[in-house]
Design an enzyme around this catalytic site. Structure first.
Site, PDB file in Angstrom:
ATOM      1  N   GLU A  64       0.847  -1.190   0.000  1.00  0.00           N
ATOM      2  CA  GLU A  64       0.000   0.000   0.000  1.00  0.00           C
ATOM      3  C   GLU A  64       0.881   1.238   0.000  1.00  0.00           C
ATOM      4  O   GLU A  64       2.099   1.146   0.164  1.00  0.00           O
ATOM      5  CB  GLU A  64      -0.964  -0.010   1.189  1.00  0.00           C
ATOM      6  CG  GLU A  64      -0.289   0.044   2.536  1.00  0.00           C
ATOM      7  CD  GLU A  64      -1.253  -0.162   3.702  1.00  0.00           C
ATOM      8  OE1 GLU A  64      -2.295  -0.806   3.541  1.00  0.00           O
ATOM      9  OE2 GLU A  64      -0.934   0.327   4.796  1.00  0.00           O
ATOM     10  N   HIS A  89      -4.266   3.354   8.026  1.00  0.00           N
ATOM     11  CA  HIS A  89      -3.049   2.854   8.656  1.00  0.00           C
ATOM     12  C   HIS A  89      -2.117   4.025   8.970  1.00  0.00           C
ATOM     13  O   HIS A  89      -2.016   4.970   8.200  1.00  0.00           O
ATOM     14  CB  HIS A  89      -2.311   1.889   7.724  1.00  0.00           C
ATOM     15  CG  HIS A  89      -3.014   0.571   7.565  1.00  0.00           C
ATOM     16  ND1 HIS A  89      -2.744  -0.286   6.542  1.00  0.00           N
ATOM     17  CD2 HIS A  89      -3.976  -0.030   8.290  1.00  0.00           C
ATOM     18  CE1 HIS A  89      -3.501  -1.363   6.653  1.00  0.00           C
ATOM     19  NE2 HIS A  89      -4.271  -1.217   7.710  1.00  0.00           N
TER      20      HIS A  89
END
Lengths: 299, 385
Positions: free
Chosen positions: A216, A254
């Site tokens: 990511e 995150h």
């Protein structure tokens, strides 16, 4: 074979008497994981559905011979819990705790490196690790993972994202593709275990024929992985990178997923991996399909 | 969590880093009162979290009460790149002999702290890096060792900061490191770090970003949360404890897991649409969470379709479906839902949605993420008849 954990791994759960620890610890045991004990200071001598609880990791290790620990304690307590496990000689520590401050993570990482170089930490803020059919430590639903097919071509998975990991496991299962080990390294700024650590293990694991990687935005872990793949990984790989459309400067859930100063973009990561010979899916489904094609071509 | 300059300076001051005497003002009268207290000349600085304040006229020198009045009046309420100025920082103007740069961050690749120091401050450090990378000294600091005055002084010498300023710079670097570590910063940056003609070294600006994960040990941060620049949607989401980021598109997004939510944004874009938001409802997609998520999405008048993307792991698909049905009873939605439900017990979940008898104009179920994205984008992009 599997990497990091297998049917012989003996696991203790730090925080077994707490909500998360009990829920997931018991699920892991029900899956077949060798959960031999729990640790909660002040509750030594009790048990949780037959699993003995100890006051300290040292006491638990002495009594059970545990070599792995599942840390399921709140963010305030997680750094000390990890270091306690390392000091007690635990070789593999999985910390699922979300919300550990980055400064603590950096100190824990540096302390492990200096004082306990043979201890491996997975996480914090990760879904854990599953070697399907053998051992499941963490929060992954075991039933969505296909155990390795004997004599078949099996896949290793490494991922920075929880739900996307589950999706990858699920899609491979739908296609009847076995998984040797699936490692969720977590989306925090200082993960104990990196893509590179896992890629090196998968490359050396004779049972793993191909590797699926899910990355990511944010940081440079995927770029470092690409460098490593170019130099050391001969097994075929497919990958997906989440966050192509994420705007710069916004943390996408995150703590580590942020594009800042033009660095850590999905495009840059995809380009780097492609240049290293990795097949890139535009979405997780496509990455799974690419992996199915890879496996078909190997069989 | 990014701090305003005035908050950053106040944060620096707690760790003993010298900053100019000054205070924050919300009104012209307050600005004048501060100027009278710290003494003229003063600098009136717009407090916005965006670069280019000076060029936009948001930073002005004032030598008298009348000038403070003029500048504060102009700057308060000014729109700088879409940010309306609600506060000004008024501080004692400093004489500047030289300008340096100093910052501390976490180098994620090295898993260590990174000190960056340059004798060329006062300009964007990216520009310095592009023009002359050797002008920036990069020093990794082991988090369990830290930095002492001797190491800091050597870094200052390496950065070609003149000898007369090295002691002052080193002392500030050690304090900045305390601020960065004990103060749980993601970034602590001083640009410019100035040398005054009198020989003192001093932080003329402050850029501080705090690690929200450390909020539990910093109760004093509550005041920073109160001034965070959130839009109305983000404020509502925070009240409901949801991981939400507002965007500009028309497809409202709800997904479980940060990675899947990011991925959902991507597939919506691949299908020719654009997302109205990022929203991660986490693992337990129950009725309460789903209701809260739909309320936040519904608050956004740009939303023309809602894409719920759920992968059941431990969360079971049937429970998610029950949550959605219950949430749809509680919230009157402005846009239809397209749902993709997969993973554990997904079949049972889809059956529950079917049995609930929700009309297809309000809820459509698609078997894959891509098909669902296409359907949601088609609805969002449809011309209103």
């Amino acid at each position: 074979m599997a990497i990091f954990v297998n049917e012989h791994t003996k696991v203790i759960v730090q925080g077994l008497t707490g909500g998360q620890g009990k829920f997931h610890g018991l699920r892991n045991r029900a899956y077949g994981t060798n959960v031999v004990g729990g640790v909660t200071p002040g509750k030594g001598g009790q048990d949780v559905e037959g699993i003995p609880v100890f006051d300290s990791v040292a006491a638990a290790v002495k009594a059970t011979g545990a070599d792995a620990s599942f840390v399921a304690v709140p963010p305030k307590a997680a750094p000390a819990a990890i270091l306690e496990a390392a000091a007690a000689g635990v070789r593999f520590i999985v910390c699922i705790t979300e919300g550990v401050p980055a400064q603590d993570e950096a100190r824990v990482y540096a302390t492990l490196k200096r004082d306990f170089p043979n201890t491996r930490l997975l996480g914090p803020n990760c879904p854990g690790i599953i070697s399907p059919g053998r051992c499941n430590i963490g929060i992954t639903a075991g039933e969505i993972a296909q155990a390795p097919i004997p004599g078949g071509k099996n896949v290793g998975i490494v991922s920075r994202s929880g739900t996307l990991t589950y999706q990858a496991l699920f899609e491979l299962k739908q296609q009847g593709i076995g998984v040797t080990t699936c490692v969720g390294i977590g989306g925090d700024p200082v993960p104990g275990t990196s893509f590179v650590d896992c890629l090196a293990e998968f490359q050396n694991d004779p049972e793993t024929s191909a590797i699926l990687m899910i990355g990511e935005i944010g940081g440079s872990a995927e770029e470092e992985a690409a460098e490593f793949i170019k130099a050391h990984v001969t097994k075929p790989m497919s990958a997906y990178i989440a966050g192509v459309t994420a705007p710069a400067g916004k943390k996408m859930g995150h703590a580590g997923a942020i594009v800042s100063g033009g660095k850590g973009t999905a495009q840059g990561k995809m380009d780097a991996l492609r240049a290293a010979g990795v097949q890139i899916g535009a979405n997780p489904t496509e990455a799974g399909q690419l992996m199915a094609q890879i496996i078909a071509s190997l069989s | 969590m990014d701090l305003f300059e005035y908050q950053g300076k106040q944060y620096f001051a707690k760790f003993g880093i010298p900053v100019s005497a000054g205070d924050v003002a919300h009104t012209v009268d307050e600005a004048i009162a501060i100027a009278e207290r710290v003494g003229y000349p003063v600098v009136v600085k717009a407090q916005v979290q965006v670069g280019g304040r000076g060029k936009a006229g948001g930073i002005k020198l004032a030598s008298s009460k009348a000038e403070v009045q003029t500048h504060a009046t102009n700057i308060l309420g000014m729109d700088i790149k879409g940010h309306v100025v609600k506060r000004v920082w008024v501080e004692c103007a400093s004489d500047i002999a030289e300008e340096y740069y100093a910052s501390l961050t976490l180098d994620r690749a090295a898993k260590q702290h990174l000190l960056m120091l340059s004798a060329q401050g006062g300009v964007e450090i990216e520009d310095v890096a592009a023009k002359d990378p050797t002008a920036i000294v990069k020093l990794h600091i082991n988090p369990i060792i830290g930095i002492n005055v001797a190491t800091a002084k050597k870094a200052a010498a390496d950065a070609k900061i003149p000898a007369k300023a090295q002691d002052g710079v080193a002392a500030i670097l050690v304090k900045l490191y305390d601020c960065f570590t004990q103060g749980d910063c993601d970034l602590a940056e001083i640009n410019p770090l100035i040398l005054k003609p009198t020989g003192e070294v001093h932080a003329l600006d402050a850029k501080v970003s705090l690690d929200a994960n450390a909020l539990f040990r910093h109760p004093e941060w509550q005041e920073y949360r109160a001034t965070e620049e959130l839009d109305d949607r983000e404020r509502l989401a925070r009240e409901k404890d949801l991981q939400y980021i507002g965007l500009d598109g028309k497809v409202g997004i709800i997904a479980n897991g940060a990675g899947l939510a990011m991925s959902t944004l991507d597939v919506v874009s691949q299908a020719g649409g654009s997302a109205a938001n990022f929203l991660d409802i986490g693992g337990g997609a129950n009725a309460e969470l789903m209701t809260a998520a739909l309320e936040v999405i519904n608050f956004d008048t740009n939303v023309k379709s809602i894409f719920i993307n759920i992968f059941g792991g431990i969360t079971r698909g049937d429970e998610v479906a029950k949550g959605i049905v219950e949430a749809m009873r509680r919230v009157e939605l402005r846009a239809p839902i397209v749902i993709r439900l997969d993973g554990t017990n997904a079949d049972a979940g889809r059956q529950i949605l079917l049995d609930a008898g929700i009309p297809a104009s309000k809820l459509v179920s698609k078997p894959t993420m891509l098909e669902a994205a296409r359907a949601a984008v088609d609805i969002a992009n449809a011309k209103v008849a």
